[in-house]
Motif scaffolding. Structure first.
Motif, PDB file in Angstrom:
ATOM      1  N   TYR A  96       0.679  -1.044   0.011  1.00 33.00           N
ATOM      2  CA  TYR A  96       0.026  -0.026   0.108  1.00 33.00           C
ATOM      3  C   TYR A  96       0.811   1.375   0.012  1.00 33.00           C
ATOM      4  O   TYR A  96       0.655   2.228  -0.701  1.00 33.00           O
ATOM      5  N   TRP A  97       1.909   1.031   0.859  1.00 31.26           N
ATOM      6  CA  TRP A  97       2.751   2.598   0.945  1.00 31.26           C
ATOM      7  C   TRP A  97       3.644   2.493  -0.167  1.00 31.26           C
ATOM      8  O   TRP A  97       4.151   3.743  -0.743  1.00 31.26           O
ATOM      9  N   GLN A 146       2.350  10.135   7.851  1.00 30.96           N
ATOM     10  CA  GLN A 146       1.103   9.569   8.307  1.00 30.96           C
ATOM     11  C   GLN A 146       1.108   9.983   9.898  1.00 30.96           C
ATOM     12  O   GLN A 146       2.109   9.937  10.251  1.00 30.96           O
ATOM     13  N   ASN A 219      -7.005   6.144  11.982  1.00 35.79           N
ATOM     14  CA  ASN A 219      -7.675   5.899  10.527  1.00 35.79           C
ATOM     15  C   ASN A 219      -8.417   4.588  11.066  1.00 35.79           C
ATOM     16  O   ASN A 219      -9.501   4.579  10.559  1.00 35.79           O
ATOM     17  N   MET A 220      -7.834   3.711  11.635  1.00 37.81           N
ATOM     18  CA  MET A 220      -8.648   2.459  11.883  1.00 37.81           C
ATOM     19  C   MET A 220      -9.579   2.708  12.992  1.00 37.81           C
ATOM     20  O   MET A 220     -10.596   1.915  12.543  1.00 37.81           O
ATOM     21  N   ALA A 274      -5.116  -2.684   4.628  1.00 39.67           N
ATOM     22  CA  ALA A 274      -4.714  -3.360   3.231  1.00 39.67           C
ATOM     23  C   ALA A 274      -4.450  -5.000   3.173  1.00 39.67           C
ATOM     24  O   ALA A 274      -4.941  -5.676   2.414  1.00 39.67           O
ATOM     25  N   LEU A 275      -3.953  -5.243   4.305  1.00 38.17           N
ATOM     26  CA  LEU A 275      -3.364  -6.752   4.207  1.00 38.17           C
ATOM     27  C   LEU A 275      -4.472  -7.612   5.053  1.00 38.17           C
ATOM     28  O   LEU A 275      -4.256  -8.943   4.829  1.00 38.17           O
TER      29      LEU A 275
HETATM   30  C1  BGC Z   1      -4.289   1.883   5.444  1.00 41.67           C
HETATM   31  C2  BGC Z   1      -3.060   2.350   5.930  1.00 41.67           C
HETATM   32  C3  BGC Z   1      -2.234   1.239   6.555  1.00 41.67           C
HETATM   33  C4  BGC Z   1      -2.388   0.055   5.312  1.00 41.67           C
HETATM   34  C5  BGC Z   1      -1.623  -1.126   5.916  1.00 41.67           C
HETATM   35  C6  BGC Z   1      -4.471   0.765   4.766  1.00 41.67           C
HETATM   36  O1  BGC Z   1      -5.891   0.387   4.335  1.00 41.67           O
HETATM   37  O2  BGC Z   1      -5.133   3.133   5.114  1.00 41.67           O
HETATM   38  O3  BGC Z   1      -2.975   3.394   7.030  1.00 41.67           O
HETATM   39  O4  BGC Z   1      -0.890   1.462   6.637  1.00 41.67           O
HETATM   40  O5  BGC Z   1      -3.859  -0.093   5.017  1.00 41.67           O
HETATM   41  O6  BGC Z   1      -1.689  -2.231   5.173  1.00 41.67           O
END
Ligand code: BGC
Length: 373
Positions: A96-97, A146, A219-220, A274-275
């Motif tokens: 993602y990053w 972030q 964010n979570m 993301a994972l």
């Molecule tokens: C989030 C990121 C996070 C990434 C992790 C994304 O959905 O927005 O903040 O680092 O997932 O895999």
């Protein structure tokens, strides 16, 4: 022919070798060709030297010629970058990053800025803050980061601003700090979208386990809140377990495994980073549950799309990590050039299912061709 004359001169018997040739020996006189011309050893050496000189001169001439028309490009002299920007990611190797990084690098090329991407190998708030401190100490021109929690990040973001270094937050905002601007998803809204996707996919009836990237990261927290608020509208949806993966695919798989064991009636799993969806999908495939449990994921990594295609992941909330990197660099350079910058730029989030997959892939390939978000 001067060369021929010279050779003739060399081969003509001298007073000294005339004496020698009057008393010829096998060792001192050599016959060259059948013309009956005799040449002594000295003359032969001179001839060899001459031939070597001609050969060396030829090689040099050839090399000069080749070099002159050399098709190999010489180093292009680029203007020195105007600004040194540091981007600090939650995890350096996280796919993602890497999308965020690609966007940031594209914008940096366009604005003649130097972008340095840093981040912990595995998510670690303390190390993240330390990297911010190091960027401030090395007096970079601007920082993109972030902001996982306002509490941990506010002191260092505010310190940067006091030292005249503008900070843009991406992906996760800390609005109460002195950050210049935020570029990223409206995480609450993205959570609502995940909840709505679940209602749509299940007809409003499901027993749900949620795997969140973190209980601390803002964010979570926002996504989970949005999700819970959305599913409140469907009384048939029961959230029976919420666990953290620490944004790790392996932990997400472990948590999913445990949830399925503890709650054999589970009919849906939701992953908010993301994972997480990838860990969940892996476990469902292994247990032969693919397609029988509804899965709502986050992001559009290539593997997530493949699981959607196979029907293992039902839907995903697509974010725009490339655009986050791309736009944040442009805004930061604008600010460094003294231009005004909007404090909030929400990048798009939307739901992707198997029905819209082909469209999504086509749009994504057009975008990557254009190197644009
Ligand atoms: C989030 C990121 C996070 C990434 C992790 C994304 O959905 O927005 O903040 O680092 O997932 O895999």
């Amino acid at each position: 022919m001067p060369v021929l004359n010279f050779i003739m001169k060399l081969t003509k018997p001298t007073a000294q070798n005339r004496t020698a040739s009057s008393r010829p020996t096998v060792n001192t006189v050599h016959r060259i060709g059948g013309g009956g011309m005799a040449m002594d050893r000295k003359a032969l050496w001179a001839l060899c030297a001459l031939v070597s000189c001609v050969a060396v001169a030829g090689v040099i001439a050839l090399a000069v010629g080749v070099l002159r028309d050399d098709p190999v490009p010489r180093a292009t002299v680029l203007p020195a970058p105007r600004f040194h920007i540091v981007l600090i990611a939650q995890e350096r190797g996280n796919p993602y990053w890497q999308k965020v990084q690609a966007g940031a690098e594209a914008a940096a090329r366009e604005r003649n800025a130097f972008i340095e991407v840093r981040g912990p190998v595995q998510t670690d708030i303390e190390e993240h803050v330390k990297l911010l401190d190091m960027a401030i100490a090395s007096r970079v021109d601007g920082i993109i980061t972030q902001a996982l929690t306002e509490k941990a990040f506010a002191p260092v973001i505010n310190k940067a601003r006091e030292k005249g270094i503008p900070v843009i937050t991406i992906d996760t905002d800390a609005p109460a700090t002195k950050r210049l601007a935020y570029v990223g998803s409206d995480n609450y809204r993205a959570g609502v979208q995940a909840g709505q996707a679940l209602i749509r996919a299940t007809g409003g009836k499901a027993t749900v386990g949620v795997i969140t990237g973190s209980f601390e990261a803002e964010n979570m927290i926002q996504r989970l809140k949005g999700f819970r608020d959305a599913v409140k509208h469907a009384p048939g949806i029961r959230v029976v377990a919420v666990e953290s993966s620490n944004i790790s695919r392996i932990y997400a798989a472990e948590r999913a495994e445990r949830m399925l064991k503890d709650h054999p009636d589970l009919t849906a799993l939701v992953g908010t980073s993301a994972l997480d969806g990838l860990g969940i999908a892996e476990v469902l495939e292994k247990r032969g549950l693919a397609g029988r449990v509804t899965v709502i994921a986050f992001d559009d990594l290539a593997e997530t799309l493949a699981y959607i295609e196979k029907g293992v992941i039902t839907a995903t909330v697509v974010q725009a990590p490339y655009a986050m990197g791309y736009r944040s660099v442009h805004l930061l350079v604008d600010a460094l050039e003294g231009k005004p910058v909007p404090p909030l730029t929400y990048t798009d989030t939307y739901i992707l299912t198997r029905d819209t997959l082909a469209l999504h892939r086509a749009a994504a390939s057009r975008e990557s061709e254009a190197d644009r978000p």
